[in-house]
Scaffold this motif. Structure first.
Motif, PDB file in Angstrom:
ATOM      1  N   ASP A  74       0.581   4.086  -2.688  1.00 57.19           N
ATOM      2  CA  ASP A  74       0.252   5.464  -2.259  1.00 57.19           C
ATOM      3  C   ASP A  74       1.455   6.408  -2.314  1.00 57.19           C
TER       4      ASP A  74
ATOM      5  N   ARG B 196       5.297   5.500   7.692  1.00 55.99           N
ATOM      6  CA  ARG B 196       4.397   4.443   8.147  1.00 55.99           C
ATOM      7  C   ARG B 196       4.613   4.273   9.634  1.00 55.99           C
TER       8      ARG B 196
ATOM      9  N   LYS C  19      -8.645  10.568  -1.725  1.00 50.70           N
ATOM     10  CA  LYS C  19      -9.629   9.725  -1.042  1.00 50.70           C
ATOM     11  C   LYS C  19     -10.732  10.563  -0.407  1.00 50.70           C
TER      12      LYS C  19
ATOM     13  N   ASP D 230       0.825  -1.209   0.000  1.00 52.11           N
ATOM     14  CA  ASP D 230       0.000   0.000   0.000  1.00 52.11           C
ATOM     15  C   ASP D 230       0.863   1.265   0.000  1.00 52.11           C
ATOM     16  N   ASP D 231       1.964   1.252   0.734  1.00 54.59           N
ATOM     17  CA  ASP D 231       2.826   2.435   0.772  1.00 54.59           C
ATOM     18  C   ASP D 231       3.511   2.673  -0.574  1.00 54.59           C
TER      19      ASP D 231
HETATM   20 MG    MG Z   1      -2.046   4.106   2.304  1.00 53.94          MG
END
Ligand code: MG
Ligand code: FPP
Length: 295
Positions: free
Chosen positions: A70, A75, A213, A66-67
């Motif tokens: 994105d 994190r 988002k 996901d990182d």
């Molecule tokens: Mg993310």
């Protein structure tokens, strides 16, 4: 939880590659919500710590990927693996953790293996929807909640359901509990993205909207704004927000109580989960602590 940490350590050692051990040690463990849930539900089972370790490895792998997707540099308050070691390394580490988890999953009964495995298809589908939906402003609440369920709630639902099977408990009520806990957890997370500061979040504030988002407080806001303000909100979507724009959004949200409305939905889902689990004080406590995270 110490037994879970030991299981995780053992699985990482079994991979038998120093580079993986080094990278894994750099990762922050996080809240271990899914593991705690499995232990609470299946404490009577010998295999609960292993199931918890498997689910945490899957979750960790999904965050690594996901990182990259994105392009996130932070994190859990520290630099992401893609930031320190590059995206290729982050993807490969994710692949290793994820496939190691699946190898271990094979030692569980078929129902459990299937529930956990298929939840990973669901969360990957949810991730793809999330990315696609960020291309343009989304004002559709149902579409958003469907995506949220897949992306975040399915793994928590699978954790609760599979732990219930492991412990010989009722799987349907535990699945519903896990699903609603996951949904309400993510809604609170979305709220915190707007209301908390960068230091608390371990990432920039209001980052969701900048990433494209449109979370619930934005969706509810869009619904109630007049045409000019609707246009303005849409024009700010997926852009770096200057202080003035960020303040405008926050003021409008305050005026129309869209944070409160989002919180009400999280509370409603959480109450539903509590009512199916009312005799299990520990599971009720998890929900209460989660919903109380300040906003
Ligand atoms: Mg993310
Ligand atoms: C975080 O969402 C991301 C997820 C919950 C799921 C990501 C899933 C994948 C990348 C699919 C691949 C799966 C595996 C197991 C390899 P977010 O970006 O909204 O939250 P954040 O603010 O924590 O980044």
């Amino acid at each position: 939880m110490q037994r879970v940490e030991r299981e995780i350590e053992r699985l990482i050692k079994e991979i038998n590659y120093d580079e993986v051990t080094r990278l894994f040690e750099m990762l922050q463990g996080g809240k271990r919500l899914r593991a705690k849930l499995i232990l609470k539900i299946a404490h009577s089972s010998e295999k609960a710590p292993l199931l918890a370790a498997i689910v945490e490895l899957i979750h960790g792998a999904s965050l690594l990927h996901d990182d990259v997707i994105d392009e996130a540099t932070l994190r859990r308050g520290v630099a992401s693996v893609n930031a320190t070691d590059g995206s290729k390394t982050a993807v490969m580490l994710g692949d290793i953790l994820y496939s190691k988890a699946f190898t271990e999953l094979v030692s569980f009964e078929r129902d459990i293996a299937k529930i956990v495995a298929s939840s990973v298809t669901a969360l990957s589908k949810g991730e793809m929807m999330d990315v696609k939906m960020a291309d343009e402003f989304n004002g559709d609440e149902e579409k958003y909640l469907d995506m949220l369920y897949l992306k975040t709630a399915t793994l928590i639902e699978a954790a609760a359901e599979s732990a219930a099977i492991l412990a010989g408990k009722d799987s349907a009520s535990h699945a519903l509990y896990g699903k609603n806990l996951g949904l309400s957890f993510q809604i609170i997370d979305d709220i915190l993205d707007i209301t908390a500061d960068a230091a608390t979040l371990g990432k920039p504030a209001m980052n969701d909207f900048v990433e494209g988002k449109c979370t619930l407080p934005y969706i509810y806001l869009y619904k109630v704004l007049n045409d000019d303000d609707k246009k303005k909100l849409v024009s700010l979507h997926a852009k770096m927000l200057d202080e003035q724009d960020a303040l405008w959004i926050k003021q409008k949200m305050q005026e129309h109580k869209t944070i409160e409305k989002s919180f009400e939905l999280a509370q409603k889902l959480s109450n539903e989960a509590m009512s199916v689990m009312k005799d299990d004080t520990e599971l009720v406590n998890i929900l209460q602590t989660m919903i109380k995270r300040s906003y």
